[in-house]
Scaffold this motif. Structure first.
Motif, PDB file in Angstrom:
ATOM      1  N   ALA A 126      32.598  37.056  51.100  1.00  0.00           N
ATOM      2  CA  ALA A 126      31.274  36.738  51.637  1.00  0.00           C
ATOM      3  C   ALA A 126      30.486  35.850  50.679  1.00  0.00           C
ATOM      4  O   ALA A 126      30.693  35.873  49.466  1.00  0.00           O
ATOM      5  CB  ALA A 126      30.494  38.033  51.895  1.00  0.00           C
ATOM      6  N   GLU A 127      29.581  35.084  51.239  1.00  0.00           N
ATOM      7  CA  GLU A 127      28.675  34.249  50.440  1.00  0.00           C
ATOM      8  C   GLU A 127      27.872  35.126  49.479  1.00  0.00           C
ATOM      9  O   GLU A 127      27.284  36.134  49.863  1.00  0.00           O
ATOM     10  CB  GLU A 127      27.717  33.517  51.372  1.00  0.00           C
ATOM     11  N   GLY A 128      27.885  34.767  48.191  1.00  0.00           N
ATOM     12  CA  GLY A 128      27.102  35.481  47.199  1.00  0.00           C
ATOM     13  C   GLY A 128      27.672  36.810  46.761  1.00  0.00           C
ATOM     14  O   GLY A 128      27.036  37.538  46.002  1.00  0.00           O
ATOM     15  N   GLU A 129      28.872  37.141  47.178  1.00  0.00           N
ATOM     16  CA  GLU A 129      29.478  38.432  46.861  1.00  0.00           C
ATOM     17  C   GLU A 129      30.037  38.444  45.438  1.00  0.00           C
ATOM     18  O   GLU A 129      30.493  37.427  44.916  1.00  0.00           O
ATOM     19  CB  GLU A 129      30.604  38.717  47.856  1.00  0.00           C
ATOM     20  N   PHE A 130      29.996  39.618  44.800  1.00  0.00           N
ATOM     21  CA  PHE A 130      30.723  39.850  43.556  1.00  0.00           C
ATOM     22  C   PHE A 130      31.953  40.658  43.943  1.00  0.00           C
ATOM     23  O   PHE A 130      31.900  41.870  44.093  1.00  0.00           O
ATOM     24  CB  PHE A 130      29.870  40.618  42.546  1.00  0.00           C
ATOM     25  N   LEU A 131      33.075  39.955  44.101  1.00  0.00           N
ATOM     26  CA  LEU A 131      34.321  40.562  44.547  1.00  0.00           C
ATOM     27  C   LEU A 131      35.265  40.694  43.363  1.00  0.00           C
ATOM     28  O   LEU A 131      35.491  39.725  42.638  1.00  0.00           O
ATOM     29  CB  LEU A 131      34.977  39.711  45.629  1.00  0.00           C
ATOM     30  N   THR A 132      35.819  41.879  43.168  1.00  0.00           N
ATOM     31  CA  THR A 132      36.760  42.100  42.077  1.00  0.00           C
ATOM     32  C   THR A 132      38.149  42.373  42.625  1.00  0.00           C
ATOM     33  O   THR A 132      38.329  43.188  43.527  1.00  0.00           O
ATOM     34  CB  THR A 132      36.314  43.288  41.204  1.00  0.00           C
ATOM     35  N   LEU A 133      39.124  41.659  42.064  1.00  0.00           N
ATOM     36  CA  LEU A 133      40.536  41.901  42.345  1.00  0.00           C
ATOM     37  C   LEU A 133      41.063  42.796  41.234  1.00  0.00           C
ATOM     38  O   LEU A 133      41.093  42.404  40.063  1.00  0.00           O
ATOM     39  CB  LEU A 133      41.316  40.580  42.386  1.00  0.00           C
ATOM     40  N   LEU A 134      41.473  43.998  41.603  1.00  0.00           N
ATOM     41  CA  LEU A 134      41.849  45.023  40.630  1.00  0.00           C
ATOM     42  C   LEU A 134      43.280  45.465  40.873  1.00  0.00           C
ATOM     43  O   LEU A 134      43.691  45.661  42.015  1.00  0.00           O
ATOM     44  CB  LEU A 134      40.906  46.221  40.764  1.00  0.00           C
ATOM     45  N   GLY A 135      44.014  45.632  39.779  1.00  0.00           N
ATOM     46  CA  GLY A 135      45.375  46.126  39.911  1.00  0.00           C
ATOM     47  C   GLY A 135      46.083  46.099  38.580  1.00  0.00           C
ATOM     48  O   GLY A 135      45.622  45.478  37.623  1.00  0.00           O
ATOM     49  N   PRO A 136      47.236  46.766  38.494  1.00  0.00           N
ATOM     50  CA  PRO A 136      48.009  46.755  37.252  1.00  0.00           C
ATOM     51  C   PRO A 136      48.686  45.410  37.035  1.00  0.00           C
ATOM     52  O   PRO A 136      48.656  44.528  37.905  1.00  0.00           O
ATOM     53  CB  PRO A 136      49.039  47.869  37.485  1.00  0.00           C
ATOM     54  N   ASP A 144      30.359  44.266  43.951  1.00  0.00           N
ATOM     55  CA  ASP A 144      29.872  44.606  45.279  1.00  0.00           C
ATOM     56  C   ASP A 144      31.005  45.191  46.115  1.00  0.00           C
ATOM     57  O   ASP A 144      30.800  46.093  46.926  1.00  0.00           O
ATOM     58  CB  ASP A 144      29.329  43.358  45.990  1.00  0.00           C
ATOM     59  N   ARG A 145      32.210  44.652  45.892  1.00  0.00           N
ATOM     60  CA  ARG A 145      33.390  45.108  46.632  1.00  0.00           C
ATOM     61  C   ARG A 145      34.606  44.956  45.721  1.00  0.00           C
ATOM     62  O   ARG A 145      34.685  44.008  44.933  1.00  0.00           O
ATOM     63  CB  ARG A 145      33.571  44.314  47.927  1.00  0.00           C
ATOM     64  N   ILE A 146      35.536  45.892  45.855  1.00  0.00           N
ATOM     65  CA  ILE A 146      36.773  45.877  45.064  1.00  0.00           C
ATOM     66  C   ILE A 146      37.958  45.777  46.015  1.00  0.00           C
ATOM     67  O   ILE A 146      38.010  46.453  47.044  1.00  0.00           O
ATOM     68  CB  ILE A 146      36.904  47.150  44.212  1.00  0.00           C
ATOM     69  N   VAL A 147      38.924  44.933  45.641  1.00  0.00           N
ATOM     70  CA  VAL A 147      40.191  44.837  46.363  1.00  0.00           C
ATOM     71  C   VAL A 147      41.286  45.285  45.404  1.00  0.00           C
ATOM     72  O   VAL A 147      41.468  44.695  44.339  1.00  0.00           O
ATOM     73  CB  VAL A 147      40.458  43.394  46.837  1.00  0.00           C
ATOM     74  N   ILE A 148      41.988  46.365  45.768  1.00  0.00           N
ATOM     75  CA  ILE A 148      43.038  46.907  44.907  1.00  0.00           C
ATOM     76  C   ILE A 148      44.395  46.411  45.398  1.00  0.00           C
ATOM     77  O   ILE A 148      44.738  46.565  46.570  1.00  0.00           O
ATOM     78  CB  ILE A 148      43.005  48.451  44.906  1.00  0.00           C
ATOM     79  N   LEU A 149      45.149  45.805  44.469  1.00  0.00           N
ATOM     80  CA  LEU A 149      46.456  45.244  44.810  1.00  0.00           C
ATOM     81  C   LEU A 149      47.573  45.963  44.084  1.00  0.00           C
ATOM     82  O   LEU A 149      47.391  46.476  42.976  1.00  0.00           O
ATOM     83  CB  LEU A 149      46.510  43.751  44.451  1.00  0.00           C
ATOM     84  N   LYS A 150      48.738  45.980  44.734  1.00  0.00           N
ATOM     85  CA  LYS A 150      49.957  46.517  44.140  1.00  0.00           C
ATOM     86  C   LYS A 150      51.140  45.785  44.772  1.00  0.00           C
ATOM     87  O   LYS A 150      51.196  45.632  45.999  1.00  0.00           O
ATOM     88  CB  LYS A 150      50.074  48.020  44.411  1.00  0.00           C
ATOM     89  N   ASP A 151      52.032  45.287  43.936  1.00  0.00           N
ATOM     90  CA  ASP A 151      53.236  44.604  44.417  1.00  0.00           C
ATOM     91  C   ASP A 151      52.911  43.486  45.398  1.00  0.00           C
ATOM     92  O   ASP A 151      53.612  43.279  46.399  1.00  0.00           O
ATOM     93  CB  ASP A 151      54.200  45.595  45.071  1.00  0.00           C
ATOM     94  N   GLY A 152      51.819  42.765  45.118  1.00  0.00           N
ATOM     95  CA  GLY A 152      51.469  41.609  45.938  1.00  0.00           C
ATOM     96  C   GLY A 152      50.798  41.935  47.248  1.00  0.00           C
ATOM     97  O   GLY A 152      50.559  41.032  48.057  1.00  0.00           O
ATOM     98  N   LYS A 153      50.450  43.208  47.485  1.00  0.00           N
ATOM     99  CA  LYS A 153      49.821  43.614  48.733  1.00  0.00           C
ATOM    100  C   LYS A 153      48.489  44.295  48.460  1.00  0.00           C
ATOM    101  O   LYS A 153      48.329  44.985  47.442  1.00  0.00           O
ATOM    102  CB  LYS A 153      50.723  44.579  49.510  1.00  0.00           C
ATOM    103  N   ILE A 154      47.543  44.129  49.376  1.00  0.00           N
ATOM    104  CA  ILE A 154      46.271  44.841  49.285  1.00  0.00           C
ATOM    105  C   ILE A 154      46.492  46.284  49.722  1.00  0.00           C
ATOM    106  O   ILE A 154      46.953  46.549  50.829  1.00  0.00           O
ATOM    107  CB  ILE A 154      45.195  44.164  50.151  1.00  0.00           C
ATOM    108  N   GLN A 155      46.148  47.216  48.828  1.00  0.00           N
ATOM    109  CA  GLN A 155      46.300  48.637  49.124  1.00  0.00           C
ATOM    110  C   GLN A 155      45.066  49.216  49.808  1.00  0.00           C
ATOM    111  O   GLN A 155      45.163  50.034  50.706  1.00  0.00           O
ATOM    112  CB  GLN A 155      46.565  49.404  47.831  1.00  0.00           C
ATOM    113  N   GLN A 156      43.898  48.790  49.352  1.00  0.00           N
ATOM    114  CA  GLN A 156      42.634  49.256  49.934  1.00  0.00           C
ATOM    115  C   GLN A 156      41.523  48.371  49.390  1.00  0.00           C
ATOM    116  O   GLN A 156      41.590  47.875  48.268  1.00  0.00           O
ATOM    117  CB  GLN A 156      42.370  50.720  49.567  1.00  0.00           C
ATOM    118  N   SER A 157      40.478  48.169  50.180  1.00  0.00           N
ATOM    119  CA  SER A 157      39.312  47.424  49.710  1.00  0.00           C
ATOM    120  C   SER A 157      38.056  48.111  50.225  1.00  0.00           C
ATOM    121  O   SER A 157      38.071  48.792  51.252  1.00  0.00           O
ATOM    122  CB  SER A 157      39.356  45.965  50.183  1.00  0.00           C
ATOM    123  N   GLY A 158      36.972  47.942  49.483  1.00  0.00           N
ATOM    124  CA  GLY A 158      35.715  48.543  49.891  1.00  0.00           C
ATOM    125  C   GLY A 158      34.719  48.545  48.753  1.00  0.00           C
ATOM    126  O   GLY A 158      34.996  48.058  47.655  1.00  0.00           O
TER     127      GLY A 158
END
Length: 357
Positions: free
Chosen positions: A29-39, A204-218
């Protein structure tokens, strides 16, 4: 979400048989602080560099405000980038480093001078304008790198683990500053980290990744309180995991049994029937600790770790095995010590029933 500033669709990146990205869809989203999180190896940096244009996708697309930019080179995307290693030019002063993107874009000298001053003031580095990078601390260099990335007013700022090389206290201070800067400027931030505390405190929102796939976001609170899978519950914070049988319902609760331990679990978001097996996640800070006999379970203290405002207590239960409890140290009401028999329990809404992976 209104029309996103960025859309990633069906993105795939293969290195031989390995999928660094495996059909990832993501809107920012416009103006969002989005974090990509994962090992390590989860695909978060690959996704960031694909957005930046440094990594060519095997399949899929990247769109900016509805315009396909998948084949555009990085310099045409006009995104700011902040790296873990600062990447400052060692032979340029702070002022010259910050002004470099504007000089490359052939902006007038007067505009460059004014914008450099503005950006250095933003990151509290105005007094260091004539120093060389070698004369700065790591935190100061990172502030300069941030000012340089913001100097040309990018539509999106991409940050690849920018604080990971700093010590713990400085990292915590810069987290506050980065979040305040985001709130002040309203620029879209896409931030990569493997640090759960960073992600929870800044995003603002976190996207959790594992093995190249999104596991959950919110949003951070939802991800922490309602993880869908064991991986998410285990990666984002700490959890105890209990294998249970669901024996039936009692009002709004499921009656769960693990060995000879029976306890209720909130059933509001779960529709399993009696006899089902399930796995439950239980956060350590949601467990009450008291004198033996004060709760519905009894265990023995195996180990205690003092952490200042909290302590972590590792209990042994005859059926559940090891249970980690996190409790406040100030006026705790009980002084746990190895070998002590204690009571422990939790409320029905403390547990989350996990999806099978």
């Amino acid at each position: 979400m209104s029309q996103p500033i960025l859309s990633i669709r069906n993105s795939v990146k293969r290195y031989g048989p390995v999928h660094a990205l495996d059909h990832v869809d993501l809107d920012v989203a416009e103006g969002e602080f989005l974090t990509l999180l994962g090992p390590s190896g989860s695909g978060k940096t690959t996704l960031l560099t694909a957005i930046a244009g440094f990594t060519d996708l095997t399949e899929g697309s990247v769109s900016l405000r509805g315009r396909d930019i998948t084949k555009e080179p990085p310099e045409h995307r006009d995104f700011g980038m902040v790296f873990q290693g600062y990447a400052l030019f060692p032979t340029m002063t702070v002022r010259q480093n910050v002004g470099f993107p504007l000089k490359v874009r052939k902006r007038p000298a007067s505009e460059i001078k004014q914008r450099v001053e503005e950006c250095l003031d933003l990151v509290q580095m105005g007094a260091y304008a004539d120093r060389m990078p070698s004369q700065l601390s790591g935190g100061q260099q990172q502030r300069v790198a941030l000012a340089r990335a913001l100097s040309f007013k990018p539509q999106v700022l991409l940050l690849d683990e920018p604080l990971s090389a700093l010590d713990k206290k400085l990292r915590a201070d810069l987290q506050w500053e980065l979040k305040a800067l985001h709130d002040q400027l309203g620029v879209t931030f896409i931030y990569v980290t493997h640090d759960q505390d960073e992600a929870l405190s800044m995003s603002d929102r976190i996207v959790i990744l594992k093995d190249g796939k999104i596991q959950q976001s919110g949003i951070p609170g939802t991800l922490y309180n309602k993880p869908r899978t064991r991986f998410v519950a285990d990666f984002l914070g700490k959890s105890n995991f209990l294998d249970v049988s669901i024996k039936g319902r009692s009002g709004d609760h499921l009656e769960c049994v693990a060995g000879d331990a029976s306890f209720p679990v909130d059933a509001s978001s779960h529709g399993e029937v009696a006899g089902d097996r399930a796995e439950v996640a239980l956060r350590p800070e949601r467990i009450r600790l008291g004198a033996a006999g004060s709760e519905f379970l009894t265990g023995t203290v195996k180990q205690v770790s003092y952490l200042g405002e909290r302590c972590q207590v590792l209990l042994i239960h005859k059926v559940l095995g090891q249970i980690l409890v996190s409790c406040p140290t100030w006026k705790a009401g009980i002084d746990p010590a190895p070998g002590l028999e204690v009571g422990f329990g939790w409320d029905p809404d403390a547990c989350v029933i996990l999806e099978a992976e």
